[in-house]
Design a protein around this motif. Structure first.
Motif, PDB file in Angstrom:
ATOM      1  N   TRP A   3       0.853  -1.168   0.000  1.00 36.39           N
ATOM      2  CA  TRP A   3       0.000   0.000   0.000  1.00 36.39           C
ATOM      3  C   TRP A   3       0.898   1.229   0.000  1.00 36.39           C
ATOM      4  CZ3 TRP A   3      -5.007   0.704  -0.929  1.00 36.39           C
ATOM      5  CH2 TRP A   3      -5.874  -0.401  -0.820  1.00 36.39           C
ATOM      6  N   TYR A   4       0.650   2.117  -0.976  1.00 35.63           N
ATOM      7  CA  TYR A   4       1.313   3.407  -1.036  1.00 35.63           C
ATOM      8  C   TYR A   4       0.271   4.486  -0.751  1.00 35.63           C
ATOM      9  CZ  TYR A   4       5.812   1.865  -2.945  1.00 35.63           C
ATOM     10  OH  TYR A   4       7.055   1.297  -3.107  1.00 35.63           O
ATOM     11  N   VAL A   5       0.744   5.618  -0.218  1.00 30.83           N
ATOM     12  CA  VAL A   5      -0.146   6.725   0.091  1.00 30.83           C
ATOM     13  C   VAL A   5       0.401   7.997  -0.534  1.00 30.83           C
ATOM     14  CG1 VAL A   5       1.007   7.129   2.340  1.00 30.83           C
ATOM     15  CG2 VAL A   5      -1.305   8.000   1.950  1.00 30.83           C
ATOM     16  N   GLN A   6      -0.508   8.820  -1.028  1.00 28.38           N
ATOM     17  CA  GLN A   6      -0.119  10.100  -1.637  1.00 28.38           C
ATOM     18  C   GLN A   6      -0.883  11.202  -0.917  1.00 28.38           C
ATOM     19  OE1 GLN A   6      -1.053  10.401  -5.873  1.00 28.38           O
ATOM     20  NE2 GLN A   6       0.893  11.424  -6.210  1.00 28.38           N
ATOM     21  N   TYR A   7      -0.176  11.934  -0.043  1.00 28.82           N
ATOM     22  CA  TYR A   7      -0.781  13.056   0.648  1.00 28.82           C
ATOM     23  C   TYR A   7      -0.845  14.249  -0.300  1.00 28.82           C
ATOM     24  CZ  TYR A   7       0.043  10.239   4.802  1.00 28.82           C
ATOM     25  OH  TYR A   7       0.050   9.221   5.716  1.00 28.82           O
ATOM     26  N   PRO A   8      -1.755  15.167  -0.049  1.00 32.22           N
ATOM     27  CA  PRO A   8      -1.906  16.320  -0.951  1.00 32.22           C
ATOM     28  C   PRO A   8      -0.584  17.055  -1.161  1.00 32.22           C
ATOM     29  CG  PRO A   8      -3.709  16.240   0.629  1.00 32.22           C
ATOM     30  CD  PRO A   8      -2.741  15.170   1.045  1.00 32.22           C
ATOM     31  N   GLY A   9      -0.223  17.238  -2.417  1.00 29.79           N
ATOM     32  CA  GLY A   9       0.985  17.986  -2.750  1.00 29.79           C
ATOM     33  C   GLY A   9       2.284  17.229  -2.552  1.00 29.79           C
ATOM     34  N   GLU A  10       2.223  15.943  -2.223  1.00 30.38           N
ATOM     35  CA  GLU A  10       3.436  15.169  -1.963  1.00 30.38           C
ATOM     36  C   GLU A  10       3.539  13.979  -2.912  1.00 30.38           C
ATOM     37  OE1 GLU A  10       3.258  16.029   2.854  1.00 30.38           O
ATOM     38  OE2 GLU A  10       4.014  14.113   2.100  1.00 30.38           O
ATOM     39  N   GLY A  11       4.722  13.361  -2.933  1.00 24.66           N
ATOM     40  CA  GLY A  11       4.932  12.172  -3.747  1.00 24.66           C
ATOM     41  C   GLY A  11       4.395  10.925  -3.074  1.00 24.66           C
ATOM     42  N   LEU A  12       4.304   9.861  -3.829  1.00 22.14           N
ATOM     43  CA  LEU A  12       3.880   8.568  -3.294  1.00 22.14           C
ATOM     44  C   LEU A  12       4.854   8.090  -2.225  1.00 22.14           C
ATOM     45  CD1 LEU A  12       2.984   6.774  -6.602  1.00 22.14           C
ATOM     46  CD2 LEU A  12       1.471   6.887  -4.660  1.00 22.14           C
ATOM     47  N   GLN A  13       4.304   7.563  -1.147  1.00 24.48           N
ATOM     48  CA  GLN A  13       5.141   7.019  -0.073  1.00 24.48           C
ATOM     49  C   GLN A  13       4.669   5.614   0.251  1.00 24.48           C
ATOM     50  OE1 GLN A  13       4.906   9.449   3.469  1.00 24.48           O
ATOM     51  NE2 GLN A  13       4.727  11.324   2.264  1.00 24.48           N
ATOM     52  N   LEU A  14       5.620   4.750   0.537  1.00 23.42           N
ATOM     53  CA  LEU A  14       5.252   3.416   0.981  1.00 23.42           C
ATOM     54  C   LEU A  14       4.596   3.492   2.350  1.00 23.42           C
ATOM     55  CD1 LEU A  14       5.404   0.308   0.595  1.00 23.42           C
ATOM     56  CD2 LEU A  14       7.561   0.391   1.872  1.00 23.42           C
ATOM     57  N   LEU A  15       3.427   2.875   2.482  1.00 21.17           N
ATOM     58  CA  LEU A  15       2.739   2.831   3.767  1.00 21.17           C
ATOM     59  C   LEU A  15       3.032   1.507   4.473  1.00 21.17           C
ATOM     60  CD1 LEU A  15       0.740   4.067   5.779  1.00 21.17           C
ATOM     61  CD2 LEU A  15      -1.116   3.076   4.422  1.00 21.17           C
ATOM     62  N   LEU A  16       2.853   0.393   3.761  1.00 22.50           N
ATOM     63  CA  LEU A  16       3.157  -0.906   4.340  1.00 22.50           C
ATOM     64  C   LEU A  16       3.268  -1.941   3.225  1.00 22.50           C
ATOM     65  CD1 LEU A  16       0.263  -2.595   4.210  1.00 22.50           C
ATOM     66  CD2 LEU A  16      -0.289  -1.129   6.131  1.00 22.50           C
ATOM     67  N   LYS A  17       3.815  -3.099   3.583  1.00 22.24           N
ATOM     68  CA  LYS A  17       3.968  -4.152   2.585  1.00 22.24           C
ATOM     69  C   LYS A  17       3.905  -5.527   3.241  1.00 22.24           C
ATOM     70  CE  LYS A  17       8.966  -4.876   2.574  1.00 22.24           C
ATOM     71  NZ  LYS A  17      10.146  -5.074   1.719  1.00 22.24           N
ATOM     72  N   ALA A  18       3.671  -6.537   2.405  1.00 21.05           N
ATOM     73  CA  ALA A  18       3.715  -7.930   2.851  1.00 21.05           C
ATOM     74  C   ALA A  18       4.261  -8.760   1.702  1.00 21.05           C
ATOM     75  CB  ALA A  18       2.328  -8.418   3.261  1.00 21.05           C
ATOM     76  N   THR A  19       5.142  -9.679   2.018  1.00 19.21           N
ATOM     77  CA  THR A  19       5.838 -10.395   0.951  1.00 19.21           C
ATOM     78  C   THR A  19       5.413 -11.843   0.799  1.00 19.21           C
ATOM     79  OG1 THR A  19       7.642 -10.893   2.451  1.00 19.21           O
ATOM     80  CG2 THR A  19       7.863  -8.922   1.096  1.00 19.21           C
ATOM     81  N   LYS A  20       4.636 -12.372   1.747  1.00 17.81           N
ATOM     82  CA  LYS A  20       4.166 -13.746   1.565  1.00 17.81           C
ATOM     83  C   LYS A  20       2.818 -13.941   2.249  1.00 17.81           C
ATOM     84  CE  LYS A  20       6.803 -15.790   5.392  1.00 17.81           C
ATOM     85  NZ  LYS A  20       7.303 -14.556   5.995  1.00 17.81           N
ATOM     86  N   ALA A  21       2.169 -15.022   1.884  1.00 14.70           N
ATOM     87  CA  ALA A  21       0.824 -15.299   2.372  1.00 14.70           C
ATOM     88  C   ALA A  21       0.777 -15.285   3.895  1.00 14.70           C
ATOM     89  CB  ALA A  21       0.345 -16.635   1.839  1.00 14.70           C
ATOM     90  N   ASP A  22      -0.301 -14.668   4.410  1.00 11.97           N
ATOM     91  CA  ASP A  22      -0.598 -14.548   5.839  1.00 11.97           C
ATOM     92  C   ASP A  22       0.268 -13.506   6.548  1.00 11.97           C
ATOM     93  OD1 ASP A  22      -1.115 -18.094   5.952  1.00 11.97           O
ATOM     94  OD2 ASP A  22      -2.583 -16.515   5.613  1.00 11.97           O
ATOM     95  N   ASP A  23       1.203 -12.906   5.842  1.00 12.36           N
ATOM     96  CA  ASP A  23       1.955 -11.792   6.439  1.00 12.36           C
ATOM     97  C   ASP A  23       1.007 -10.627   6.678  1.00 12.36           C
ATOM     98  OD1 ASP A  23       5.349 -11.586   5.031  1.00 12.36           O
ATOM     99  OD2 ASP A  23       4.470 -12.829   6.608  1.00 12.36           O
ATOM    100  N   LYS A  24       1.256  -9.897   7.758  1.00 12.74           N
ATOM    101  CA  LYS A  24       0.512  -8.666   8.016  1.00 12.74           C
ATOM    102  C   LYS A  24       1.492  -7.510   7.974  1.00 12.74           C
ATOM    103  CE  LYS A  24      -2.711  -8.342  11.244  1.00 12.74           C
ATOM    104  NZ  LYS A  24      -3.381  -8.219  12.567  1.00 12.74           N
ATOM    105  N   GLY A  25       1.208  -6.533   7.110  1.00 14.40           N
ATOM    106  CA  GLY A  25       1.984  -5.303   7.115  1.00 14.40           C
ATOM    107  C   GLY A  25       1.271  -4.287   7.988  1.00 14.40           C
TER     108      GLY A  25
END
Lengths: 113, 113
Positions: free
Chosen positions: A35-57
């Motif tokens: 999940w990436y997030v783009q705040y007003p007037g800013e670039g895309l930022q990584l919010l969280l990630k998961a690399t395999k099944a059942d992982d929680k970011g």
């Protein structure tokens, strides 16, 4: 090819409400999910990630669980704040190398006080 | 540098003109990506570099689009004979080789009149 489908926006919530933004994917193999997030007037930022099944970011109170059985990676937050107002993008990468990210169309969230 | 820098932040041009957009990635990041984001859409992959070479240019829409990275650092996206449909925000991102977490710049907004 690989694709990401996320719920259409805009989503408008009151402060302290519960947030869910749905994301499902189609991919060969075992992708990494983001999940990436783009705040007003800013670039895309990584919010969280998961690399395999059942992982929680998780990050900043947001969470998403990689569900292989439903090919989903829904974003949740228990109590949103005005400062969470932004556009949220679900994305996948089909391997752990430098394969380009594939993004969903984005979901605009507005949180009102 | 501390982040990914893109210039210009805004470019207005006339149909048929030539445009160059510059990206200065994070120092030491060997992989560099260009994406295009149209209004209301997610970022769409254009091209990615590993070092000086284009590892994947499958996203370039046609031969009017070209990108270079001659010294493995700064990259320039070049658009010839611009068309109104080229109007979008052009995003650059970089990462370490083998890592799939991208750091994005703030983007260059191109408007073709």
């Amino acid at each position: 090819g690989d694709s990401v489908t996320q719920m259409e926006g805009p989503v408008t919530l009151s402060e302290e409400a519960f947030l869910t933004i749905n994301c499902t994917y189609t991919a060969t193999g075992y992708p990494s999910l983001f999940w990436y997030v783009q705040y007003p007037g800013e670039g895309l930022q990584l919010l969280l990630k998961a690399t395999k099944a059942d992982d929680k970011g998780s990050n900043k109170g947001f969470e998403a669980t990689y569900r292989k059985e439903t090919t989903s990676f829904h974003l949740e937050k228990g109590s949103v704040q005005v400062s969470d107002s932004a556009v949220y993008f679900c994305a996948l990468s089909s391997d752990s190398g430098n394969t380009p990210l594939v993004f969903g169309k984005g979901t605009r969230l507005s949180v009102i006080a | 540098g501390a982040g990914v820098s893109q210039t210009p932040s805004n470019k207005v041009t006339e149909k048929g003109k030539y445009v160059e957009l510059r990206c200065d990635p994070i120092s030491g990041h060997t992989a560099l990506y260009w994406y295009r984001q149209s209004l209301g859409q997610g970022p769409e992959f254009l091209i990615y570099f590993q070092g000086t070479g284009a590892a994947d240019d499958s996203g370039l829409p046609n031969d009017r689009f070209f990108a270079v990275r001659p010294e493995g650092s700064v990259s320039t996206l070049k658009i010839q004979r611009t068309e109104r449909g080229d109007s979008a925000v052009y995003l650059c991102a970089s990462t370490l080789s083998g890592a799939n977490v991208l750091t994005f710049g703030a983007g260059s907004r191109l408007t073709v009149l």
